[in-house]
Design a protein around this motif. Structure first.
Motif, PDB file in Angstrom:
ATOM      1  N   ILE A  67       0.837  -1.205   0.000  1.00 59.02           N
ATOM      2  CA  ILE A  67       0.000   0.000   0.000  1.00 59.02           C
ATOM      3  C   ILE A  67       0.869   1.250   0.000  1.00 59.02           C
ATOM      4  O   ILE A  67       0.672   2.176  -0.806  1.00 59.02           O
ATOM      5  N   ALA A  68       1.846   1.306   0.919  1.00 60.62           N
ATOM      6  CA  ALA A  68       2.719   2.474   0.998  1.00 60.62           C
ATOM      7  C   ALA A  68       3.577   2.603  -0.258  1.00 60.62           C
ATOM      8  O   ALA A  68       3.810   3.711  -0.756  1.00 60.62           O
ATOM      9  N   TYR A  69       4.036   1.469  -0.773  1.00 63.82           N
ATOM     10  CA  TYR A  69       4.822   1.471  -2.008  1.00 63.82           C
ATOM     11  C   TYR A  69       4.006   2.045  -3.160  1.00 63.82           C
ATOM     12  O   TYR A  69       4.493   2.883  -3.938  1.00 63.82           O
ATOM     13  N   ALA A  70       2.744   1.610  -3.267  1.00 64.60           N
ATOM     14  CA  ALA A  70       1.882   2.075  -4.358  1.00 64.60           C
ATOM     15  C   ALA A  70       1.640   3.576  -4.260  1.00 64.60           C
ATOM     16  O   ALA A  70       1.631   4.288  -5.273  1.00 64.60           O
ATOM     17  N   TRP A 100      19.439   5.157  -6.008  1.00 60.31           N
ATOM     18  CA  TRP A 100      19.765   4.412  -4.790  1.00 60.31           C
ATOM     19  C   TRP A 100      19.065   3.063  -4.772  1.00 60.31           C
ATOM     20  O   TRP A 100      19.693   2.031  -4.513  1.00 60.31           O
ATOM     21  N   PHE A 101      17.757   3.053  -5.039  1.00 65.67           N
ATOM     22  CA  PHE A 101      17.017   1.798  -4.970  1.00 65.67           C
ATOM     23  C   PHE A 101      17.350   0.870  -6.138  1.00 65.67           C
ATOM     24  O   PHE A 101      17.181  -0.337  -6.032  1.00 65.67           O
ATOM     25  N   ALA A 102      17.827   1.444  -7.250  1.00 65.66           N
ATOM     26  CA  ALA A 102      18.274   0.597  -8.353  1.00 65.66           C
ATOM     27  C   ALA A 102      19.540  -0.165  -7.972  1.00 65.66           C
ATOM     28  O   ALA A 102      19.734  -1.318  -8.363  1.00 65.66           O
ATOM     29  N   ARG A 103      20.392   0.467  -7.172  1.00 68.13           N
ATOM     30  CA  ARG A 103      21.667  -0.157  -6.810  1.00 68.13           C
ATOM     31  C   ARG A 103      21.620  -0.927  -5.497  1.00 68.13           C
ATOM     32  O   ARG A 103      22.229  -1.986  -5.358  1.00 68.13           O
ATOM     33  N   TYR A 104      20.895  -0.408  -4.507  1.00 63.80           N
ATOM     34  CA  TYR A 104      20.937  -0.996  -3.166  1.00 63.80           C
ATOM     35  C   TYR A 104      19.558  -1.356  -2.627  1.00 63.80           C
ATOM     36  O   TYR A 104      19.408  -1.584  -1.423  1.00 63.80           O
ATOM     37  N   GLY A 105      18.553  -1.423  -3.496  1.00 60.36           N
ATOM     38  CA  GLY A 105      17.186  -1.606  -3.035  1.00 60.36           C
ATOM     39  C   GLY A 105      16.972  -2.843  -2.187  1.00 60.36           C
ATOM     40  O   GLY A 105      16.346  -2.775  -1.132  1.00 60.36           O
ATOM     41  N   PRO A 132      11.701  -2.125  -8.420  1.00 59.28           N
ATOM     42  CA  PRO A 132      10.797  -3.122  -9.010  1.00 59.28           C
ATOM     43  C   PRO A 132       9.924  -3.786  -7.955  1.00 59.28           C
ATOM     44  O   PRO A 132      10.415  -4.220  -6.909  1.00 59.28           O
ATOM     45  N   LEU A 133       8.616  -3.846  -8.227  1.00 57.76           N
ATOM     46  CA  LEU A 133       7.658  -4.307  -7.236  1.00 57.76           C
ATOM     47  C   LEU A 133       7.944  -5.726  -6.756  1.00 57.76           C
ATOM     48  O   LEU A 133       7.874  -6.006  -5.555  1.00 57.76           O
ATOM     49  N   TYR A 139      11.786  -8.928  -0.745  1.00 55.60           N
ATOM     50  CA  TYR A 139      12.696  -8.566   0.347  1.00 55.60           C
ATOM     51  C   TYR A 139      11.942  -8.009   1.547  1.00 55.60           C
ATOM     52  O   TYR A 139      12.437  -8.090   2.671  1.00 55.60           O
ATOM     53  N   SER A 140      10.753  -7.472   1.335  1.00 55.16           N
ATOM     54  CA  SER A 140       9.901  -7.103   2.460  1.00 55.16           C
ATOM     55  C   SER A 140       9.486  -8.356   3.229  1.00 55.16           C
ATOM     56  O   SER A 140       9.492  -8.381   4.472  1.00 55.16           O
ATOM     57  N   LEU A 141       9.132  -9.392   2.487  1.00 56.32           N
ATOM     58  CA  LEU A 141       8.754 -10.662   3.109  1.00 56.32           C
ATOM     59  C   LEU A 141       9.931 -11.265   3.874  1.00 56.32           C
ATOM     60  O   LEU A 141       9.805 -11.666   5.037  1.00 56.32           O
TER      61      LEU A 141
END
Length: 201
Positions: A67-70, A100-105, A132-133, A139-141
């Motif tokens: 939800i927050a990501y969206a 940043w998120f492309a390299r270290y997400g 990428p979703l 990685y959230s999981l």
């Protein structure tokens, strides 16, 4: 707040664990340290299934994170374009977040899920940074599972003394919140220097 959350978990069990964990991961600052240990204690008493608590909390974290990501993914750039100047943000900040998120997400999301304060707010910048979703949810999981498992085990093993966790985790939460503020300040100042340098050149 602690008593209210505990009472809610005691009355509604897994539903309360799921709802509160969704809210926590959707950038609502509800400490999971006050939600999962009581549920772990209820598992110790036999009124809840231990693994059901862990699974419910982890799945809820993934839902709340999405939800927050969206919100960040869909609203991030337009919001910064329209209102960013009021808080000294611009599209350069978005470009930096995306880089940043492309390299270290993966590492960022995984580690943040293991830290108080960071785990609550990491999803929004991940969405703004257009991580990428699929990787974000994975990685959230992976980060949420050990955190919830540890809190549930603590509640289960401590039994009636599970509330001791709040006493020991509170300083950690404060330190993590302070570190989060410093990271945000560093991010903002760093981008401001880059933008100023480009303007002067």
């Amino acid at each position: 707040m602690s008593d209210a959350l505990t009472s809610f978990v005691e009355h509604y069990g897994l539903i309360a664990v799921f709802v509160l964990s969704v809210l926590e991961s959707a950038c609502i600052p509800i400490p999971s340290e006050l939600v999962i240990p009581p549920a772990g204690f209820m598992a110790y008493q036999g009124s809840l299934s231990f693994w059901a608590v862990v699974v419910a909390a982890t799945l809820a974290n993934v839902v709340g994170s999405w939800i927050a990501y969206a919100i960040g993914r869909r609203g991030g750039r337009p919001l910064i374009q329209h209102y960013g100047r009021y808080v000294w943000l611009n599209e350069k900040h978005l470009d930096r977040a995306e880089d940043w998120f492309a390299r270290y997400g993966e590492v960022t999301v995984f580690v943040a899920r293991l830290l108080p304060a960071f785990r609550t707010f990491i999803s929004l910048p991940a969405g703004i940074g257009e991580m990428p979703l699929g990787r974000f949810l994975l990685y959230s999981l992976l980060g949420s599972l050990p955190w919830n498992l540890a809190l549930a085990v603590a509640g289960y093993e401590l039994g009636a003394h599970w509330n001791m966790l709040e006493q020991y985790l509170k300083p950690v939460s404060y330190a993590a919140a302070g570190a989060l503020a410093l990271v945000l300040i560093w991010f903002w100042l760093g981008t401001r220097r880059v933008v100023r340098g480009r303007d002067e050149s």
